[in-house]
Design an enzyme around this catalytic site. Structure first.
Site, mmCIF file in Angstrom:
data_model
loop_
_atom_site.group_PDB
_atom_site.id
_atom_site.type_symbol
_atom_site.label_atom_id
_atom_site.label_comp_id
_atom_site.label_asym_id
_atom_site.label_seq_id
_atom_site.Cartn_x
_atom_site.Cartn_y
_atom_site.Cartn_z
ATOM 1 C CB CYS A 25 -42.627 -29.300 10.906
ATOM 2 S SG CYS A 25 -41.467 -29.139 12.268
ATOM 3 C CG HIS A 41 -44.228 -33.427 7.697
ATOM 4 N ND1 HIS A 41 -44.201 -34.620 7.018
ATOM 5 C CD2 HIS A 41 -42.986 -33.292 8.251
ATOM 6 C CE1 HIS A 41 -43.006 -35.187 7.167
ATOM 7 N NE2 HIS A 41 -42.255 -34.389 7.895
ATOM 8 N NE ARG A 70 -38.563 -38.958 10.821
ATOM 9 C CZ ARG A 70 -38.037 -39.212 9.626
ATOM 10 N NH1 ARG A 70 -38.106 -40.409 9.106
ATOM 11 N NH2 ARG A 70 -37.400 -38.287 8.968
ATOM 12 C CB CYS A 122 -37.760 -34.130 10.595
ATOM 13 S SG CYS A 122 -38.656 -35.319 9.550
#
Lengths: 103, 267
Positions: free
Chosen positions: B176, B180, B224, B228
């Site tokens: 992730c 991010h 969501r 992802c």
């Protein structure tokens, strides 16, 4: 049956502001589904709003309007406590009417 | 599939988009979002969700009104801002969607598999979870995020979520954090929120669920994360799994202190 609309109507200085959310797929007839078949057009073609029975807005719509449309307009002459009714009709003849009280 | 026309609602709203070709896509999206904020179609889901909560359904013909979201049976106001949390009756940390599935099983008598058959809706095939989540989260709008991590299992979930956030794997060796973990980056046309900074984490978490204009659907936080996982080329994230709850706990806790502000509207 189609889901209810969400309608808000508020009067200020003699002008009534109306906000309407409609639940509708608004299919253009130009999309294909996973198997490659055209998804048939299905869209709201006519919208009418009345105030105490008198038409204050009348619109003809087509496929350029997005899914779950939002419509906002103003009109003069409405008072708090009076009724606004909104009706949509789609190209398959389905129709839905909802109303609200001006506040 | 032909993507849906983004600007179409604006015609209905009587707002001209204008051909401002010089302006950035982000600025255009921000303008679009602003024009729609007054009429977020998420409200249609909220209305359905409130009805669903009160409807008697399932083999036990019961409503969800006795469901305890953590603040007592039937207390909805503000509950989402304190989730995920530990529930003693299930001996497990649960996010909202998992808790709803739990209540559908225990109160309404559904089998878990039946209750969770359609967790993400498509068109007129709606998901009860999306409607219920829309309404319940709307009842937390303005509430300050406060995920306590008071119970050891909540702390365990947070730590697991943190580990997962930084865990690299899959065909692209992505975590992730790869997408991010830095500010002012983007992928394709999308800004990538930096979820390792307080402000980024708060803004991201407090604006889900959201009405996804590009899909014409109301999407929840489980969705969501699911999307992802797909972008990360990881296997499908299982709905209501410990992994999904751990990641949610990590992200929700990092949003503590911010005012919850969803259902929002996203591109």
């Amino acid at each position: 049956m189609a889901d209810p609309m969400r309608i808000r109507a508020a009067e200020r200085d003699g002008v009534v502001n109306v906000k309407i959310l409609m639940s509708h797929e608004m299919e253009t007839g130009q999309r294909k589904d996973a198997s490659g078949k055209i998804v048939p057009a299905h869209f709201i073609s006519k919208v009418t709003a009345t105030h105490q029975g008198k038409t204050v807005l009348s619109a003809q719509w087509g496929t350029a309007v997005a899914k779950n449309p939002f419509l906002e307009f103003n009109f003069k002459g409405g008072k708090k406590g009076e009724k606004i009714a909104v009706t949509w009709e789609d190209n398959k003849g389905e129709t839905r009417t909802d109303e609200t009280t001006i506040n | 599939m032909i993507p849906r026309r983004m600007a179409a609602t604006m015609l209905a709203a009587g707002v001209a988009l204008g051909a401002s070709a010089q302006s950035s896509p982000e600025a255009e999206i921000a303008k679009y979002r602003e024009a729609l904020a007054a009429g977020n179609p998420a409200e249609l889901w909220e209305a359905r969700g409130e009805d669903l909560w009160k409807q008697k359904r399932g083999p036990k013909n019961a409503s969800l009104e006795a469901c305890d979201l953590g603040k007592g049976a039937g207390v909805v106001k503000g509950a989402y801002a304190e989730m995920p949390r530990y529930f003693a009756d299930a001996d497990r940390v649960m996010d909202l969607e998992t808790r709803l599935a739990h209540c559908m099983v225990t109160l309404q008598g559904f089998r878990f598999e039946d209750a969770t058959k359609r967790v993400f809706g498509a068109g007129t095939n709606r998901s009860d979870f999306e409607s219920l989540a829309a309404w319940i989260t709307s009842e937390a709008r303005g509430t300050t995020m406060n995920v306590a991590l008071a119970h050891p299992k909540e702390r365990e979930a947070y730590q697991l979520g943190e580990k997962m956030f930084y865990f690299r794997g899959g065909p692209h060796d992505f975590a992730c954090a790869t997408c991010h973990g830095e500010s002012s980056k983007r992928i394709r046309l999308q800004d990538l929120p930096n979820l390792t900074e307080k402000a980024g984490a708060q803004l991201a978490y407090t604006t889900w669920p959201a009405y996804r204009v590009s899909q014409g659907e109301l999407r929840t936080f489980q969705w969501r994360l699911n999307d992802c996982y797909r972008q990360q080329r990881f296997p499908d994230l299982k709905f209501a799994s410990d992994a999904s709850i751990a990641l949610t706990t990590f992200l929700a806790r990092n949003a503590n202190g911010a005012a919850f502000n969803a259902p929002a509207i996203k591109r």
